[in-house]
Design an enzyme around this catalytic site. Structure first.
Site, PDB file in Angstrom:
ATOM      1  N   SER A  25       0.846  -1.193   0.000  1.00 53.52           N
ATOM      2  CA  SER A  25       0.000   0.000   0.000  1.00 53.52           C
ATOM      3  C   SER A  25       0.886   1.250   0.000  1.00 53.52           C
ATOM      4  O   SER A  25       1.990   1.231   0.554  1.00 53.52           O
ATOM      5  CB  SER A  25      -0.867  -0.034   1.264  1.00 53.52           C
ATOM      6  OG  SER A  25      -2.018   0.741   1.118  1.00 53.52           O
ATOM      7  N   PRO A  26       0.416   2.341  -0.626  1.00 54.10           N
ATOM      8  CA  PRO A  26       1.244   3.546  -0.642  1.00 54.10           C
ATOM      9  C   PRO A  26       1.503   4.073   0.769  1.00 54.10           C
ATOM     10  O   PRO A  26       0.576   4.130   1.578  1.00 54.10           O
ATOM     11  CB  PRO A  26       0.405   4.539  -1.458  1.00 54.10           C
ATOM     12  CG  PRO A  26      -0.997   4.029  -1.356  1.00 54.10           C
ATOM     13  CD  PRO A  26      -0.884   2.545  -1.259  1.00 54.10           C
ATOM     14  N   CYS A  28       3.648   7.271   2.745  1.00 56.50           N
ATOM     15  CA  CYS A  28       4.523   8.438   2.795  1.00 56.50           C
ATOM     16  C   CYS A  28       5.785   8.080   3.570  1.00 56.50           C
ATOM     17  O   CYS A  28       5.700   7.478   4.644  1.00 56.50           O
ATOM     18  CB  CYS A  28       3.848   9.587   3.548  1.00 56.50           C
ATOM     19  SG  CYS A  28       2.340  10.162   2.778  1.00 56.50           S
ATOM     20  N   ALA A  60       2.006   8.749  -1.763  1.00 57.34           N
ATOM     21  CA  ALA A  60       1.280   9.908  -2.288  1.00 57.34           C
ATOM     22  C   ALA A  60       2.310  10.904  -2.824  1.00 57.34           C
ATOM     23  O   ALA A  60       3.150  11.397  -2.071  1.00 57.34           O
ATOM     24  CB  ALA A  60       0.457  10.541  -1.180  1.00 57.34           C
ATOM     25  N   GLN A 102       1.181   6.704  -6.867  1.00 52.55           N
ATOM     26  CA  GLN A 102      -0.035   7.362  -6.390  1.00 52.55           C
ATOM     27  C   GLN A 102       0.077   8.865  -6.639  1.00 52.55           C
ATOM     28  O   GLN A 102       0.931   9.538  -6.064  1.00 52.55           O
ATOM     29  CB  GLN A 102      -0.258   7.089  -4.897  1.00 52.55           C
ATOM     30  CG  GLN A 102      -1.646   7.528  -4.452  1.00 52.55           C
ATOM     31  CD  GLN A 102      -1.908   7.301  -2.981  1.00 52.55           C
ATOM     32  OE1 GLN A 102      -1.099   7.697  -2.141  1.00 52.55           O
ATOM     33  NE2 GLN A 102      -3.045   6.712  -2.650  1.00 52.55           N
ATOM     34  N   TYR A 184      -8.006  14.027   1.330  1.00 52.22           N
ATOM     35  CA  TYR A 184      -7.162  14.899   0.515  1.00 52.22           C
ATOM     36  C   TYR A 184      -8.015  15.566  -0.569  1.00 52.22           C
ATOM     37  O   TYR A 184      -9.238  15.376  -0.607  1.00 52.22           O
ATOM     38  CB  TYR A 184      -5.955  14.114  -0.027  1.00 52.22           C
ATOM     39  CG  TYR A 184      -5.058  13.673   1.124  1.00 52.22           C
ATOM     40  CD1 TYR A 184      -4.483  14.633   1.967  1.00 52.22           C
ATOM     41  CD2 TYR A 184      -4.840  12.339   1.412  1.00 52.22           C
ATOM     42  CE1 TYR A 184      -3.709  14.254   3.060  1.00 52.22           C
ATOM     43  CE2 TYR A 184      -4.067  11.949   2.504  1.00 52.22           C
ATOM     44  CZ  TYR A 184      -3.502  12.917   3.326  1.00 52.22           C
ATOM     45  OH  TYR A 184      -2.754  12.555   4.412  1.00 52.22           O
ATOM     46  N   ARG A 326       1.152  -1.371   7.109  1.00 54.75           N
ATOM     47  CA  ARG A 326       2.019  -1.520   8.292  1.00 54.75           C
ATOM     48  C   ARG A 326       2.650  -2.899   8.394  1.00 54.75           C
ATOM     49  O   ARG A 326       3.796  -3.027   8.835  1.00 54.75           O
ATOM     50  CB  ARG A 326       1.226  -1.151   9.552  1.00 54.75           C
ATOM     51  CG  ARG A 326       1.000   0.357   9.642  1.00 54.75           C
ATOM     52  CD  ARG A 326      -0.080   0.726  10.611  1.00 54.75           C
ATOM     53  NE  ARG A 326      -1.385   0.266  10.153  1.00 54.75           N
ATOM     54  CZ  ARG A 326      -2.517   0.432  10.830  1.00 54.75           C
ATOM     55  NH1 ARG A 326      -2.493   1.041  12.001  1.00 54.75           N
ATOM     56  NH2 ARG A 326      -3.659  -0.006  10.339  1.00 54.75           N
TER      57      ARG A 326
HETATM   58  C1  LIG Z   1       3.505   5.367   7.361  1.00 58.05           C
HETATM   59  C2  LIG Z   1       2.236   5.394   6.561  1.00 58.05           C
HETATM   60  C3  LIG Z   1       2.112   6.225   5.465  1.00 58.05           C
HETATM   61  C4  LIG Z   1       0.953   6.219   4.683  1.00 58.05           C
HETATM   62  N1  LIG Z   1       0.900   6.980   3.540  1.00 58.05           N
HETATM   63  C5  LIG Z   1      -0.136   6.831   2.688  1.00 58.05           C
HETATM   64  C6  LIG Z   1      -0.114   7.413   1.398  1.00 58.05           C
HETATM   65  O1  LIG Z   1       0.886   8.018   0.973  1.00 58.05           O
HETATM   66  N2  LIG Z   1      -1.198   7.259   0.608  1.00 58.05           N
HETATM   67  C7  LIG Z   1      -2.308   6.550   1.012  1.00 58.05           C
HETATM   68  O2  LIG Z   1      -3.276   6.441   0.272  1.00 58.05           O
HETATM   69  N3  LIG Z   1      -2.340   5.948   2.227  1.00 58.05           N
HETATM   70  C8  LIG Z   1      -1.275   6.047   3.042  1.00 58.05           C
HETATM   71  N4  LIG Z   1      -1.259   5.365   4.227  1.00 58.05           N
HETATM   72  C9  LIG Z   1      -2.373   4.451   4.524  1.00 58.05           C
HETATM   73  C10 LIG Z   1      -2.024   3.032   4.077  1.00 58.05           C
HETATM   74  O3  LIG Z   1      -1.778   2.957   2.689  1.00 58.05           O
HETATM   75  C11 LIG Z   1      -3.144   2.041   4.448  1.00 58.05           C
HETATM   76  O4  LIG Z   1      -4.314   2.384   3.740  1.00 58.05           O
HETATM   77  C12 LIG Z   1      -3.435   2.035   5.949  1.00 58.05           C
HETATM   78  O5  LIG Z   1      -2.240   2.073   6.722  1.00 58.05           O
HETATM   79  C13 LIG Z   1      -4.227   0.794   6.356  1.00 58.05           C
HETATM   80  O6  LIG Z   1      -3.522  -0.386   6.020  1.00 58.05           O
HETATM   81  P1  LIG Z   1      -2.701  -1.263   7.130  1.00 58.05           P
HETATM   82  O7  LIG Z   1      -3.686  -1.629   8.198  1.00 58.05           O
HETATM   83  O8  LIG Z   1      -2.205  -2.458   6.340  1.00 58.05           O
HETATM   84  O9  LIG Z   1      -1.598  -0.420   7.668  1.00 58.05           O
HETATM   85  C14 LIG Z   1      -0.126   5.380   5.038  1.00 58.05           C
HETATM   86  C15 LIG Z   1      -0.016   4.556   6.174  1.00 58.05           C
HETATM   87  C16 LIG Z   1       1.152   4.536   6.917  1.00 58.05           C
HETATM   88  C17 LIG Z   1       1.251   3.594   8.100  1.00 58.05           C
END
Ligand SMILES: Cc1cc2nc3c(=O)[nH]c(=O)nc-3n(C[C@H](O)[C@H](O)[C@H](O)COP(=O)(O)O)c2cc1C
Length: 372
Positions: A25-26, A28, A60, A102, A184, A326
């Site tokens: 997943s994307p 930052c 992103a 993204q 966003y 994560r």
């Molecule tokens: C460190 C970090 C940075 C993230 N940056 C983005 C991002 O750039 N774009 C986005 O759509 N979601 C972003 N997310 C959300 C994740 O892509 C994901 O949707 C969210 O963490 C839930 O998934 P998980 O339970 O597997 O962590 C970010 C999450 C984390 C933990």
């Protein structure tokens, strides 16, 4: 021969075949300089390609400098951003994963400090900037209000997404994702909780959906026909006055007509006080609803952490792909470990040749004693 493990079956999107159903997943990284990606991004994203994911999505990435969440976020507003990204996409593809980009604009959530630099709104003297949005209403009352975008600003924004898409293709990304989620800018236009406009871009559902649809059509028209283009959407605002999954299913069907190839199904974050029922796989039903009603591939994301859980989601056709965030931070080799857990032999599990011994040999045995 053992039966195919659903999580490790390929997925075809246009002419692109992903080697399995696991995507990074994307996320930052707050590690870019003037939007330029560097060694951190190469090693971070490259490790996750080596780790066996089918798709690795870049964070992103701002289509304008003001579209970045923080001054440390990556960007794609100039041709200079292409070359460093090429190195990353080349490495990811060489190791069997599909690189995805993204494309993003943070709108009223921009101009923040990175989390480990305090995570607060930056003033002009701290390197911050005036934010923009659908309406001049801040995300939280303590923040300076964004400037309401004019018709000319909207036209320029669409052009910026198109230019970002063109540069993304030039940088070697076969997959582009338009960021329409998490509060966003595009989500700020979609949601009645943040869009109070009275022109063609506000009010009715048709008007609130207009901007993301224009972006989708313009991006689709710009890129080659084999480029896969999708969108991440917040499927619900978790607020009775906000977007619901039914609204998002209607939007997804329209985005399909506009030429999009997948929807990445997240939720929330357009308001600060929504009660989100976080639980394992809590957003999976959104992907299921969208793939069934809008009839296009849907990605599930959010608290997917276990191999059996991920495999079940694919086996039961609740989603076409799972994205992990994560869990992939904790373990870049999550897909390789999942493959072994699901009974796939190391040689068939995308383990790089260089790492095979670490996966084949008895991992609990004590190190061999030196002779003599
Ligand atoms: C460190 C970090 C940075 C993230 N940056 C983005 C991002 O750039 N774009 C986005 O759509 N979601 C972003 N997310 C959300 C994740 O892509 C994901 O949707 C969210 O963490 C839930 O998934 P998980 O339970 O597997 O962590 C970010 C999450 C984390 C933990």
């Amino acid at each position: 021969m053992s039966a195919a493990v659903p999580l490790f079956t390929p997925l075809k999107l246009r002419n692109l075949t992903l080697r399995n159903r696991i995507g990074v997943s994307p996320m930052c990284q707050y590690s870019a300089v003037e939007g330029m990606s560097g060694d951190w991004h190469l090693v971070h994203l490259g490790s996750r390609a080596i780790g066996g994911a089918g798709l690795v999505m870049m964070e992103a990435t701002g289509v304008t400098p003001e579209g970045r969440i923080t001054p440390d976020c990556s960007g794609i507003w100039s041709d200079a951003h292409i070359e460093p990204l090429k190195r990353i996409t080349g490495f990811i593809a060489e190791h069997g994963a599909a690189p995805a980009l993204q494309l993003a604009h943070a709108g009223r959530k921009a101009s923040m400090a990175a989390p480990w630099k305090g995570g607060k709104r930056l003033s002009a003297s701290e390197g911050g900037w005036q934010t923009v949005s659908a309406s001049a209403v801040p995300f939280t009352p303590d923040l300076a209000p964004p400037r309401e975008m004019s018709a000319d600003d909207i036209k320029k924004l669409i052009d910026a997404f198109v230019a970002g898409a063109r540069r993304g293709v030039a940088a070697g990304f076969p997959i582009l994702e338009i960021h329409g989620a998490h509060g966003y800018l595009l989500h700020q236009f979609l949601s009645p909780l943040s869009n109070f406009r009275t022109d063609d871009y506000g009010g009715s559902e048709e008007n609130r959906f207009r901007l993301i649809r224009e972006v989708a059509r313009a991006v689709r028209a710009e890129v080659p026909s084999d480029t896969v283009v999708g969108a991440r959407l917040s499927c619900t605002d978790w607020d009775e006055k906000g977007l619901t999954i039914k609204d998002t299913a209607r939007l997804s069907a329209l985005l399909k007509e506009d030429g999009l190839d997948f929807i990445d199904c997240s939720s929330g974050f357009v308001t600060a006080d929504a009660k989100v029922p976080f639980a394992p796989g809590f957003q999976v039903p959104f992907a299921t609803e969208i793939r069934e009603t809008a009839k296009l591939p849907a990605f599930a994301v959010g608290l997917i952490t276990e191999a059996a859980q991920a495999n079940d989601i694919i086996a039961k056709e609740q989603a076409d792909m799972v994205l992990l965030a994560r869990a992939e931070l904790r373990d870049p080799y999550w897909p390789l470990h999942a493959a072994l857990e699901l009974g796939i032999a190391p040689v068939d599990a995308n383990v790089p040749a260089q790492y095979l011994r670490g996966f084949q040999e008895n991992r609990t045995a004590a190190p061999r004693k030196k002779a003599g």
